[in-house]
Design a protein around this motif. Structure first.
Motif, PDB file in Angstrom:
ATOM      1  N   UNK A  33      22.766  16.909  11.044  1.00 40.58           N
ATOM      2  CA  UNK A  33      21.313  16.853  10.990  1.00 40.58           C
ATOM      3  C   UNK A  33      20.744  17.642   9.829  1.00 40.58           C
ATOM      4  N   UNK A  34      21.331  18.792   9.556  1.00 45.82           N
ATOM      5  CA  UNK A  34      20.869  19.609   8.427  1.00 45.82           C
ATOM      6  C   UNK A  34      21.169  18.905   7.107  1.00 45.82           C
ATOM      7  N   UNK A  35      22.346  18.297   6.995  1.00 48.24           N
ATOM      8  CA  UNK A  35      22.665  17.542   5.773  1.00 48.24           C
ATOM      9  C   UNK A  35      21.717  16.364   5.607  1.00 48.24           C
ATOM     10  N   UNK A  36      21.451  15.659   6.702  1.00 50.94           N
ATOM     11  CA  UNK A  36      20.515  14.531   6.620  1.00 50.94           C
ATOM     12  C   UNK A  36      19.100  15.012   6.304  1.00 50.94           C
ATOM     13  N   UNK A  37      18.727  16.169   6.823  1.00 49.87           N
ATOM     14  CA  UNK A  37      17.404  16.733   6.525  1.00 49.87           C
ATOM     15  C   UNK A  37      17.290  17.056   5.033  1.00 49.87           C
ATOM     16  N   UNK A  38      18.332  17.653   4.465  1.00 52.85           N
ATOM     17  CA  UNK A  38      18.335  17.957   3.025  1.00 52.85           C
ATOM     18  C   UNK A  38      18.239  16.673   2.201  1.00 52.85           C
ATOM     19  N   UNK A  39      18.971  15.652   2.628  1.00 54.32           N
ATOM     20  CA  UNK A  39      18.906  14.360   1.928  1.00 54.32           C
ATOM     21  C   UNK A  39      17.517  13.747   2.058  1.00 54.32           C
ATOM     22  N   UNK A  66       0.836  -1.205   0.000  1.00 48.82           N
ATOM     23  CA  UNK A  66       0.000   0.000   0.000  1.00 48.82           C
ATOM     24  C   UNK A  66       0.874   1.260   0.000  1.00 48.82           C
ATOM     25  N   UNK A  67       0.279   2.363  -0.383  1.00 52.59           N
ATOM     26  CA  UNK A  67       1.009   3.607  -0.590  1.00 52.59           C
ATOM     27  C   UNK A  67       1.311   4.377   0.696  1.00 52.59           C
ATOM     28  N   UNK A  68       0.406   4.339   1.664  1.00 54.92           N
ATOM     29  CA  UNK A  68       0.539   5.169   2.870  1.00 54.92           C
ATOM     30  C   UNK A  68       0.933   4.320   4.065  1.00 54.92           C
ATOM     31  N   UNK A  69       1.912   4.772   4.839  1.00 48.52           N
ATOM     32  CA  UNK A  69       2.842   5.889   4.662  1.00 48.52           C
ATOM     33  C   UNK A  69       4.094   5.424   3.923  1.00 48.52           C
ATOM     34  N   UNK A  70       4.893   6.372   3.502  1.00 49.93           N
ATOM     35  CA  UNK A  70       6.128   6.077   2.780  1.00 49.93           C
ATOM     36  C   UNK A  70       7.222   5.637   3.740  1.00 49.93           C
ATOM     37  N   UNK A  71       7.722   4.415   3.545  1.00 54.25           N
ATOM     38  CA  UNK A  71       8.835   3.935   4.365  1.00 54.25           C
ATOM     39  C   UNK A  71      10.105   4.755   4.118  1.00 54.25           C
ATOM     40  N   UNK A  72      10.319   5.172   2.884  1.00 54.85           N
ATOM     41  CA  UNK A  72      11.499   5.982   2.576  1.00 54.85           C
ATOM     42  C   UNK A  72      11.475   7.293   3.364  1.00 54.85           C
ATOM     43  N   UNK A  73      10.325   7.936   3.389  1.00 57.75           N
ATOM     44  CA  UNK A  73      10.206   9.196   4.129  1.00 57.75           C
ATOM     45  C   UNK A  73      10.381   8.954   5.625  1.00 57.75           C
ATOM     46  N   UNK A  74       9.780   7.884   6.133  1.00 59.19           N
ATOM     47  CA  UNK A  74       9.914   7.567   7.554  1.00 59.19           C
ATOM     48  C   UNK A  74      11.371   7.353   7.925  1.00 59.19           C
ATOM     49  N   UNK A  75      12.066   6.534   7.160  1.00 53.90           N
ATOM     50  CA  UNK A  75      13.458   6.207   7.468  1.00 53.90           C
ATOM     51  C   UNK A  75      14.350   7.441   7.418  1.00 53.90           C
ATOM     52  N   UNK A  76      14.214   8.225   6.361  1.00 55.86           N
ATOM     53  CA  UNK A  76      15.114   9.367   6.202  1.00 55.86           C
ATOM     54  C   UNK A  76      14.831  10.473   7.207  1.00 55.86           C
ATOM     55  N   UNK A  77      13.561  10.716   7.492  1.00 53.67           N
ATOM     56  CA  UNK A  77      13.242  11.761   8.469  1.00 53.67           C
ATOM     57  C   UNK A  77      13.540  11.309   9.896  1.00 53.67           C
ATOM     58  N   UNK A  78      13.460  10.023  10.175  1.00 56.47           N
ATOM     59  CA  UNK A  78      13.857   9.529  11.501  1.00 56.47           C
ATOM     60  C   UNK A  78      15.343   9.802  11.721  1.00 56.47           C
ATOM     61  N   UNK A  79      16.144   9.566  10.693  1.00 60.58           N
ATOM     62  CA  UNK A  79      17.583   9.821  10.785  1.00 60.58           C
ATOM     63  C   UNK A  79      17.848  11.309  11.014  1.00 60.58           C
ATOM     64  N   UNK A  80      17.273  12.140  10.166  1.00 63.26           N
ATOM     65  CA  UNK A  80      17.510  13.586  10.272  1.00 63.26           C
ATOM     66  C   UNK A  80      17.033  14.130  11.613  1.00 63.26           C
ATOM     67  N   UNK A  81      15.841  13.731  12.021  1.00 66.46           N
ATOM     68  CA  UNK A  81      15.278  14.239  13.279  1.00 66.46           C
ATOM     69  C   UNK A  81      16.116  13.811  14.473  1.00 66.46           C
ATOM     70  N   UNK A  82      16.584  12.575  14.466  1.00 67.73           N
ATOM     71  CA  UNK A  82      17.401  12.098  15.587  1.00 67.73           C
ATOM     72  C   UNK A  82      18.680  12.928  15.716  1.00 67.73           C
ATOM     73  N   UNK A  83      19.343  13.183  14.614  1.00 70.06           N
ATOM     74  CA  UNK A  83      20.565  13.998  14.666  1.00 70.06           C
ATOM     75  C   UNK A  83      20.257  15.415  15.147  1.00 70.06           C
ATOM     76  N   UNK A  84      19.203  16.009  14.631  1.00 70.70           N
ATOM     77  CA  UNK A  84      18.862  17.373  15.015  1.00 70.70           C
ATOM     78  C   UNK A  84      18.465  17.453  16.487  1.00 70.70           C
TER      79      UNK A  84
END
Length: 183
Positions: free
Chosen positions: A126-132, A100-118
């Motif tokens: 964290x800013x670099x990971x957020x941009x990625x 199924x389409x919702x939610x995006x695992x890619x978005x979850x994984x990448x934003x979890x990484x960025x948010x944890x660093x920030x």
């Protein structure tokens, strides 16, 4: 609300197919973005400086990543949203997915990484990971595999997972010292 979601999804995806180089880049980012971010996180394990803090952040990042994806699996039990290409909203640049389409695992994984660093004070990374994370999530809509709301929902899941880990996995505890002193 669906009309707005479909409109935004179509607007981003309508850029696909016009430039072979950008299509290739977006397909590549979508396919390899998460693994590259995970490797970038893992590579920080041997970073010089405040080693205990860095390792705490890395463990928290891994826990956020895993928790976010676990929550997604629970959501998928309840929400069975069809993909935008199946609804005629987007043009698909890659092979179709059976999930199924919702939610995006890619978005979850990448934003979890960025948010944890920030959230743990590693702002520059964290800013670099957020941009990625932004690039990966846009690529998922661009290539036609997700609605905009799918990536927003995934990003929210990743951020909430990082907040939960920040609240419960505390730096300097006996458990934290045990984990961060490995290797």
């Amino acid at each position: 609300m669906y009309e707005l979601d479909a409109f935004l999804t179509h607007a981003i995806n309508s850029l696909a197919g016009n430039n072979a180089a950008i299509d290739f880049l977006m397909i590549w980012v979508s396919a390899i973005g998460v693994p590259l971010m995970v490797l970038a996180v893992a590579g920080q394990w041997w970073r010089q400086g405040d080693r205990d803090h860095t390792r705490h952040v890395l463990v928290a990042t891994g826990l956020s990543f895993l928790l976010g994806l676990a929550v997604n699996q629970l959501i998928l039990l309840l929400v069975h949203r069809i993909r935008p290409y199946d609804a005629g909203v987007s043009y698909l640049l890659i092979a179709p997915s059976a999930d199924p389409s919702f939610p995006s695992d890619h978005a979850t994984a990448t934003f979890a990484i960025a948010a944890a660093f920030l959230m743990h004070g590693m702002r520059r990374l964290g800013i670099w990971f957020f941009a990625a994370a932004l690039l990966v999530t846009v690529s998922r809509v661009y290539i036609g595999t997700h609605y905009v709301s799918d990536v927003l929902g995934g990003a929210l899941t990743g951020i909430i997972a990082a907040i939960a880990v920040r609240a419960f996995y505390l730096e300097g505890t006996r458990f934290d010292r045990l984990i961060t002193r490995i290797l």
